[in-house]
Design a protein around this motif. Structure first.
Motif: not given
Length: 358
Positions: A51-58, A66-67, A251-253
């Motif tokens: 998986f990758l963890t993306l840093e999202i500017p919400a 994490t996806y 939900h929690a890799p």
């Protein structure tokens, strides 16, 4: 013979470099695949299922989500994640509304232990629900791209056929490689679209029909925890060696072994004693936890009407007035009945002391 000495070696991407979105493919309602490349042209090296963890500017501030990577490292020039927004999604909702080709985003990873490469086997069984299909897609694509014939039984469960992610792509691969055996399970069909596949909730009976040699397969499972628990219980009830079972929650890799949650399922123990009280008959029986309520009744001269003895027909439904049982049924009882205290005697194992209205 071509001289490739002039071709420069490509660097391998690291998470020091941002990713640039190059395409967005709508998959299903509120679901899309985002494909990224490294602006430097670096290649991607990871293990299928990671998986990758993306840093999202919400809007409320940066969030990390994490996806699982849905693409395969056998196609290293890009990397993709497939995301599905829920009603309360923040990061995923921002991606669906704002992430378009040309936008750059920071990512951490790849990480994760959920990969078939760590568990080589001749036969695999992939079981997933909803967006839990993404690591299975990556692993299946990897094996497809090897060019040799794999042996995969691929099961995915969805609410309806129109919500099965990657259905067309997987069916295309399956049409080219006989060793990819696809099975879809849906709760209800789409309107005006006949459905001839499996319908209902995944259970032991379906498993036996889909993969008769399941005892010989390495099993990978991904989905919500209640779904994975149902899969584990189905396998345990059929005598599967759980050392060959591997799971990942979408939900929690987990990134390391120490992060993995402990699986604490209740499994009937043949050496453990239980007591069944048949309250209406005034009979009590000391039995093993691996005995069923039905077998305990018969051994003590009591009659509980039964049919299939496999948790399908519902004939042996009785009310449990006290205690706990371990029940793995195959659709013969509703959740409402279970909430009201009813059990199927043929597939319910007593844990400790149990009282039933028989």
């Amino acid at each position: 013979m071509n001289d490739l000495s002039h071709v420069p070696a490509r660097a391998i991407w690291s998470d020091d470099e941002m990713l640039e979105c190059v395409s967005v493919i709508p998959e299903r309602p509120n679901t899309a695949t985002f494909t990224f490349r490294a602006p430097s042209g670096a290649l991607f090296d990871y293990r299928p299922g990671q998986f990758l963890t993306l840093e999202i500017p919400a809007p409320g501030g940066t969030v990390h989500r994490t996806y699982t990577i849905s693409s395969s490292p056998s196609r290293p020039r890009s990397i993709s994640v497939t995301v599905k927004a829920q009603a309360d999604s923040v990061g995923t909702r921002w991606m669906l509304d704002n992430l378009v080709p040309g936008v750059r985003i920071r990512a951490l990873g790849p990480s994760g232990l959920f990969t078939h490469l760590d568990h080589p086997a001749e036969k695999y069984l992939f079981i997933s629900a909803g967006s839990g299909i993404t690591p299975m897609m990556s692993m299946t694509t990897w094996m497809f791209d090897l060019g040799t014939e794999p042996d995969i039984v691929f099961i995915n469960c969805a609410r309806r056929p129109g919500e099965i992610i990657f259905r067309e792509r997987l069916e295309h691969m399956s049409s080219r490689v006989p060793g990819i055996d696809l099975h879809w399970v849906v709760e209800t069909p789409d309107r005006y679209a006949p459905w001839t596949g499996y319908r209902g909730t995944f259970n032991q009976l379906m498993l036996g029909l889909m993969a008769q040699d399941y005892l010989e397969r390495e099993v990978f499972c991904c989905g919500p925890e209640p779904f994975m628990q149902a899969v584990r219980e189905a396998l345990q009830g059929l005598g599967f060696d759980m050392a060959h079972y591997h799971q990942e929650s979408f939900h929690a890799p987990v990134a390391t072994e120490s992060d993995a949650p402990e699986i604490d399922d209740v499994v009937p123990d043949q050496a453990a004693q239980a007591e069944v009280e048949f309250a209406l008959s005034g009979v009590s029986a000391n039995v093993s936890e691996t005995d069923t309520i039905l077998s305990a009744a018969r051994a003590n001269g009591l009659n509980i009407p039964s049919g299939c003895t496999f948790g399908v027909c519902g004939t042996c439904k009785v009310r449990k007035s006290a205690g706990e049982v371990h029940m793995v049924h195959n659709g013969g009882i509703s959740e409402d009945d279970i909430a009201e205290g009813y059990i199927l005697a043929c597939c319910s194992h007593p844990i400790g002391k149990v009282s039933v209205d028989v």
